[in-house]
Design a protein around this motif. Structure first.
Motif, PDB file in Angstrom:
ATOM      1  N   ARG A 172       0.815  -1.226   0.000  1.00 41.53           N
ATOM      2  CA  ARG A 172       0.000   0.000   0.000  1.00 41.53           C
ATOM      3  C   ARG A 172       0.847   1.274   0.000  1.00 41.53           C
ATOM      4  NH1 ARG A 172      -3.645  -3.046   3.185  1.00 41.53           N
ATOM      5  NH2 ARG A 172      -2.778  -2.383   5.163  1.00 41.53           N
ATOM      6  N   LEU A 173       2.133   1.145   0.262  1.00 41.84           N
ATOM      7  CA  LEU A 173       3.001   2.324   0.291  1.00 41.84           C
ATOM      8  C   LEU A 173       3.076   2.948  -1.095  1.00 41.84           C
ATOM      9  CD1 LEU A 173       5.898   0.964   2.516  1.00 41.84           C
ATOM     10  CD2 LEU A 173       3.992   2.443   3.174  1.00 41.84           C
ATOM     11  N   LYS A 174       2.921   4.283  -1.129  1.00 38.18           N
ATOM     12  CA  LYS A 174       2.955   4.991  -2.403  1.00 38.18           C
ATOM     13  C   LYS A 174       4.338   5.590  -2.651  1.00 38.18           C
ATOM     14  CE  LYS A 174      -1.917   6.232  -2.300  1.00 38.18           C
ATOM     15  NZ  LYS A 174      -2.230   5.119  -1.365  1.00 38.18           N
ATOM     16  N   ARG A 175       4.535   6.045  -3.879  1.00 29.62           N
ATOM     17  CA  ARG A 175       5.812   6.674  -4.223  1.00 29.62           C
ATOM     18  C   ARG A 175       6.058   7.890  -3.345  1.00 29.62           C
ATOM     19  NH1 ARG A 175       7.280   8.904  -8.471  1.00 29.62           N
ATOM     20  NH2 ARG A 175       5.295   9.774  -9.051  1.00 29.62           N
ATOM     21  N   GLY A 176       7.252   7.964  -2.832  1.00 23.06           N
ATOM     22  CA  GLY A 176       7.614   9.092  -1.993  1.00 23.06           C
ATOM     23  C   GLY A 176       7.160   8.970  -0.558  1.00 23.06           C
ATOM     24  N   GLU A 177       6.469   7.890  -0.259  1.00 17.88           N
ATOM     25  CA  GLU A 177       5.998   7.689   1.114  1.00 17.88           C
ATOM     26  C   GLU A 177       6.978   6.805   1.873  1.00 17.88           C
ATOM     27  OE1 GLU A 177       2.049   6.025   3.501  1.00 17.88           O
ATOM     28  OE2 GLU A 177       2.353   5.513   1.415  1.00 17.88           O
ATOM     29  N   VAL A 178       7.501   7.331   2.957  1.00 13.03           N
ATOM     30  CA  VAL A 178       8.430   6.540   3.763  1.00 13.03           C
ATOM     31  C   VAL A 178       7.848   6.327   5.158  1.00 13.03           C
ATOM     32  CG1 VAL A 178      10.519   7.208   2.569  1.00 13.03           C
ATOM     33  CG2 VAL A 178       9.644   8.657   4.395  1.00 13.03           C
ATOM     34  N   ASN A 237       5.415  11.480  10.795  1.00 14.29           N
ATOM     35  CA  ASN A 237       4.160  11.964  10.233  1.00 14.29           C
ATOM     36  C   ASN A 237       4.083  11.548   8.771  1.00 14.29           C
ATOM     37  OD1 ASN A 237       3.579  13.362  12.663  1.00 14.29           O
ATOM     38  ND2 ASN A 237       5.022  14.930  12.030  1.00 14.29           N
ATOM     39  N   SER A 238       4.225  10.256   8.551  1.00  9.30           N
ATOM     40  CA  SER A 238       4.281   9.742   7.184  1.00  9.30           C
ATOM     41  C   SER A 238       3.045  10.108   6.389  1.00  9.30           C
ATOM     42  CB  SER A 238       4.445   8.228   7.200  1.00  9.30           C
ATOM     43  OG  SER A 238       3.427   7.643   7.985  1.00  9.30           O
ATOM     44  N   LEU A 239       1.950  10.325   7.076  1.00  3.27           N
ATOM     45  CA  LEU A 239       0.723  10.700   6.386  1.00  3.27           C
ATOM     46  C   LEU A 239       0.923  12.022   5.660  1.00  3.27           C
ATOM     47  CD1 LEU A 239      -1.906   9.328   6.068  1.00  3.27           C
ATOM     48  CD2 LEU A 239      -2.836  10.669   7.943  1.00  3.27           C
ATOM     49  N   ASP A 240       1.649  12.917   6.312  1.00  2.00           N
ATOM     50  CA  ASP A 240       1.926  14.210   5.701  1.00  2.00           C
ATOM     51  C   ASP A 240       2.724  14.056   4.409  1.00  2.00           C
ATOM     52  OD1 ASP A 240       0.607  15.354   7.746  1.00  2.00           O
ATOM     53  OD2 ASP A 240       2.384  16.017   8.822  1.00  2.00           O
ATOM     54  N   ALA A 241       3.563  13.020   4.394  1.00  2.00           N
ATOM     55  CA  ALA A 241       4.413  12.810   3.226  1.00  2.00           C
ATOM     56  C   ALA A 241       3.576  12.672   1.963  1.00  2.00           C
ATOM     57  CB  ALA A 241       5.270  11.559   3.433  1.00  2.00           C
ATOM     58  N   LEU A 242       2.389  12.088   2.120  1.00  2.00           N
ATOM     59  CA  LEU A 242       1.518  11.906   0.972  1.00  2.00           C
ATOM     60  C   LEU A 242       1.063  13.247   0.416  1.00  2.00           C
ATOM     61  CD1 LEU A 242      -0.668   8.953   2.227  1.00  2.00           C
ATOM     62  CD2 LEU A 242       1.052   8.908   0.434  1.00  2.00           C
ATOM     63  N   LEU A 243       0.879  14.208   1.327  1.00  2.80           N
ATOM     64  CA  LEU A 243       0.381  15.517   0.915  1.00  2.80           C
ATOM     65  C   LEU A 243       1.450  16.360   0.238  1.00  2.80           C
ATOM     66  CD1 LEU A 243      -1.625  16.279   4.169  1.00  2.80           C
ATOM     67  CD2 LEU A 243      -2.380  15.143   2.074  1.00  2.80           C
ATOM     68  N   TRP A 244       2.698  15.951   0.428  1.00  2.00           N
ATOM     69  CA  TRP A 244       3.778  16.732  -0.152  1.00  2.00           C
ATOM     70  C   TRP A 244       3.907  16.484  -1.641  1.00  2.00           C
ATOM     71  CZ3 TRP A 244       8.414  16.355   3.802  1.00  2.00           C
ATOM     72  CH2 TRP A 244       7.969  16.834   5.043  1.00  2.00           C
TER      73      TRP A 244
END
Length: 115
Positions: free
Chosen positions: A17-23, A101-108
DNA sequence: ACTCTGACCAGCC
DNA sequence: GGGCTGGCCAGAG
């Protein structure tokens, strides 16, 4: 793995489920798989999986550092792949805030170059 | 059954 | 930020 347990299947699903750029941290993956506290099991799964089977490089330690020894082939490859997804790695680590705050990474909004 | 080990983590000091 | 401690639990002797 020839005979994956239900827990391992859940972990693999969480990893996919991990997306690109998501760590995320190992513990975070375990958490998402419904297995809080089982970070080591995540590590076991990744260690056993094929390199191209799962996005292993998107998984870091809880403090944001890469789990491999600095300078090792695995370390270098992980940095290379992360950088390819727009994740900056300096001194063997990404921002701890990025991991926690990996969730934030998605918003970036990761760079739309490939895929 | 028992001991060691491990791509880990959180709590303390 | 760093060092220790205890917790986690699956594999391999």
């Amino acid at each position: 793995m020839a005979n994956p347990s239900a827990n391992e299947i859940a972990i693999v699903a969480a990893l996919r489920r991990l997306k690109r750029g998501e760590v995320v941290a190992y513990g975070e993956v375990a958490r998402r798989a419904g297995l809080p506290g089982r970070a080591r099991l995540v590590a076991r799964v990744l260690a056993h999986a094929s390199v191209d089977d799962l996005p292993w490089y998107r998984v870091l330690r809880a403090d944001g550092r890469i789990a491999f020894a600095p300078g090792s082939a695995e370390f270098v490859e992980q940095v290379r792949r992360l950088h390819a997804e727009g994740v900056s790695v300096s001194d063997g680590r990404v921002g701890t805030a990025l991991v926690r705050n990996s969730l934030d990474a998605l918003l970036w909004a990761p760079p739309p170059s490939a895929g």
